[in-house]
Write an enzyme that holds these catalytic residues in place. Structure first.
Site, PDB file in Angstrom:
ATOM      1  N   PHE A 137      51.829  39.771  13.596  1.00  0.00           N
ATOM      2  CA  PHE A 137      50.345  39.267  14.006  1.00  0.00           C
ATOM      3  C   PHE A 137      50.507  37.944  13.892  1.00  0.00           C
ATOM      4  O   PHE A 137      50.736  37.153  12.972  1.00  0.00           O
ATOM      5  CB  PHE A 137      49.450  39.949  13.356  1.00  0.00           C
ATOM      6  CG  PHE A 137      48.038  39.474  13.692  1.00  0.00           C
ATOM      7  CD1 PHE A 137      47.628  40.126  15.116  1.00  0.00           C
ATOM      8  CD2 PHE A 137      47.326  38.598  13.480  1.00  0.00           C
ATOM      9  CE1 PHE A 137      46.145  39.673  15.607  1.00  0.00           C
ATOM     10  CE2 PHE A 137      46.308  38.210  13.813  1.00  0.00           C
ATOM     11  CZ  PHE A 137      45.709  38.697  15.169  1.00  0.00           C
ATOM     12  N   ASP A 222      55.006  31.945   9.692  1.00  0.00           N
ATOM     13  CA  ASP A 222      53.595  32.040   9.796  1.00  0.00           C
ATOM     14  C   ASP A 222      52.905  32.372   8.436  1.00  0.00           C
ATOM     15  O   ASP A 222      53.189  33.519   8.115  1.00  0.00           O
ATOM     16  CB  ASP A 222      53.236  33.198  10.758  1.00  0.00           C
ATOM     17  CG  ASP A 222      51.672  33.186  11.254  1.00  0.00           C
ATOM     18  OD1 ASP A 222      50.907  32.687  10.190  1.00  0.00           O
ATOM     19  OD2 ASP A 222      51.378  34.009  12.017  1.00  0.00           O
ATOM     20  N   LYS A 251      43.506  30.471   7.535  1.00  0.00           N
ATOM     21  CA  LYS A 251      42.569  31.525   6.680  1.00  0.00           C
ATOM     22  C   LYS A 251      42.199  30.917   5.316  1.00  0.00           C
ATOM     23  O   LYS A 251      41.214  30.017   5.178  1.00  0.00           O
ATOM     24  CB  LYS A 251      43.527  32.673   6.369  1.00  0.00           C
ATOM     25  CG  LYS A 251      43.390  33.587   7.659  1.00  0.00           C
ATOM     26  CD  LYS A 251      43.674  35.023   7.402  1.00  0.00           C
ATOM     27  CE  LYS A 251      43.449  35.874   8.542  1.00  0.00           C
ATOM     28  NZ  LYS A 251      44.710  36.359   9.395  1.00  0.00           N
TER      29      LYS A 251
HETATM   30  C1  LIG Z   1      44.838  36.021  10.845  1.00  0.00           C
HETATM   31  C2  LIG Z   1      46.375  35.838  11.049  1.00  0.00           C
HETATM   32  C3  LIG Z   1      46.609  35.097  12.520  1.00  0.00           C
HETATM   33  C4  LIG Z   1      45.395  34.569  13.218  1.00  0.00           C
HETATM   34  O1  LIG Z   1      44.389  33.575  12.672  1.00  0.00           O
HETATM   35  P1  LIG Z   1      43.128  33.400  13.322  1.00  0.00           P
HETATM   36  O2  LIG Z   1      42.544  32.208  12.362  1.00  0.00           O
HETATM   37  O3  LIG Z   1      42.232  34.585  13.476  1.00  0.00           O
HETATM   38  O4  LIG Z   1      43.441  32.683  14.586  1.00  0.00           O
HETATM   39  C5  LIG Z   1      47.670  34.456  12.551  1.00  0.00           C
HETATM   40  N1  LIG Z   1      48.630  34.958  11.767  1.00  0.00           N
HETATM   41  C6  LIG Z   1      48.597  35.619  10.624  1.00  0.00           C
HETATM   42  C7  LIG Z   1      49.774  36.116   9.978  1.00  0.00           C
HETATM   43  C8  LIG Z   1      47.316  36.115  10.327  1.00  0.00           C
HETATM   44  O5  LIG Z   1      47.170  36.971   9.232  1.00  0.00           O
END
Ligand SMILES: *Cc1c(COP(=O)(O)O)cnc(C)c1O
Length: 400
Positions: A137, A222, A251
């Site tokens: 994700f 990420d 986050k």
């Molecule tokens: C939550 C998340 C995102 C997206 O972040 P947003 O602030 O919602 O755009 C991207 N990568 C990972 C691994 C995430 O957990």
């Protein structure tokens, strides 16, 4: 003033979410209170965001102090909080340079655009493939859902951007077979977060780095979910002994105030030359002032020690409940990002367990239909972990 309730959501909000029946109105540390003044233990932290809990005095001070000084300038002028935060990120990580934005998706969007420009400008237009993994994700913009590995998030949004390949996670042989000189980047989460809280194996993490080096492909980590102390180290890459070329974070970085960042090296930063990318709010003084205070607090050895201790406490408590009630198995993950897969009889129904916990005054998360996800604040106390486990036990007993 008319009152608002959960029912108001269905009247005036786009139905892309289906929030819980309660509406929290205030928080303190790892506790929340709803409109009826019912109290909840918070094992979710706003999906791994409020890493220092709710209403942390140092964050309130940082925000209110900056609020009285300067809110916004644009990128035509720089500002002190952004410069200080960039300095801190550079001093605490492998990175030499920082790009600020407002979310995880935007941080990844910047990383993927950098990777494409790197391929194009340094090697030629053939070097444009981005490799990602099933169940990954990376956010909800069209480019980031396309790179992400969950079909449910791209269905109906076609045509999608091309030049993206998906492979099984933790499968080094599959990556080795897929790598070639058209690959400009491989992007991975050190722990698949939304995809079920599944950590990379050490062998995989190191193998991915080696294959990227061999094919002059960039390695993008990420760390939107794992970063800023959640994994038990400031960033999870430290634990693998692997250094990425680009790291994205968001986050937990703002502790609840929206901010994202892309971190990279001197050489790669040059790829995003003047005018090639931007964001109106990126580097906003309020966001950067709060994030600087978050990082100062999170990077303290006491905070990271608490992550390790509470992680062990939580995992041990979950093991007992799992064995006693048979609803879920052994938890996995890193630090205070733990996932417990539901038992076969509960397949597809992790959400039912979350709902039962909420009825007992505990806020948990799912990671897909089959995994319970635990992501409490990094500074949660032992007593709150114990009370949360007691509430989860009541929920398990009722479901049984
Ligand atoms: C939550 C998340 C995102 C997206 O972040 P947003 O602030 O919602 O755009 C991207 N990568 C990972 C691994 C995430 O957990």
């Amino acid at each position: 003033m008319s009152s608002v309730t959960r029912a108001t959501f269905d009247e005036v909000m786009v139905p892309n979410y289906n929030p819980a029946g309660i509406v929290p109105v205030r928080g303190q540390g790892s506790r929340l209170w709803d409109q009826q003044n019912r109290e909840y233990i918070d094992f979710a932290a706003g999906i791994a965001v409020t890493g220092l809990g709710h209403a942390h005095p140092k964050l309130i001070a940082a925000l209110t102090e900056q609020a009285g000084k300067l809110w916004h300038l644009s990128n035509v002028m720089t500002n002190e909080p952004a410069l200080r935060l960039a300095q801190r990120l550079v001093s605490l990580t492998f990175a030499d340079k920082v790009f600020f934005c407002n979310s995880g998706a935007e941080a990844n969007e910047a990383a993927f655009k950098l990777a494409r420009r790197y391929g194009n400008t340094r090697f030629g237009p053939h070097k444009n493939t981005i490799i990602s993994f099933h169940n990954a994700f990376h956010g909800r913009t069209l480019f980031t859902v396309s790179v992400g590995g969950q079909a449910k998030y791209t269905q109906g949004f076609e045509p999608l951007p091309g030049g993206i390949r998906h492979l099984p996670y933790n499968d080094l042989a599959a990556l080795k077979a897929a790598m070639n000189d058209t690959v400009c980047a491989v992007v991975m989460e050190p722990v698949l977060g939304e995809g079920g809280v599944l950590p990379a194996t050490l062998e995989f993490a190191r193998g991915v780095r080696a294959l990227c080096d061999e094919h002059q492909a960039l390695l993008i980590y990420d760390e939107v979910q794992t970063g800023n102390g959640r994994s038990g180290s400031l960033y999870a890459y430290e634990q693998f002994g692997v250094t990425p070329d680009i790291l994205t974070t968001a986050k937990g970085l703002g502790g609840g105030f929206p901010i994202g960042a892309m971190l990279t090296t001197h050489a790669l930063a040059e790829v995003l030359a003047f005018g090639t990318h931007g964001s109106t709010y990126g580097g906003n003084p309020l966001a950067c002032a709060v994030a600087d205070a978050v990082l100062e607090e999170v990077a303290r050895p006491e905070t990271l020690r608490n992550v390790a201790e509470r992680s062990a406490q939580l995992a041990a408590g979950l093991r007992v409940l799992g064995e006693r009630y048979g609803l879920f198995g052994e938890a996995r993950g890193l630090g205070l990002l733990l996932g417990a897969p539901v038992a076969d009889a509960w397949k597809g129904r992790a959400k039912d367990i979350v709902n039962a916990a909420l009825a007992e005054g505990l806020w948990l998360l799912v990671a897909g239909p089959d995994v319970l996800r635990f992501a409490p604040a990094l500074n949660i106390g032992a007593a709150d972990v114990a009370e949360g486990l007691a509430r989860l036990e009541r929920a398990c007993a009722r479901l049984r």
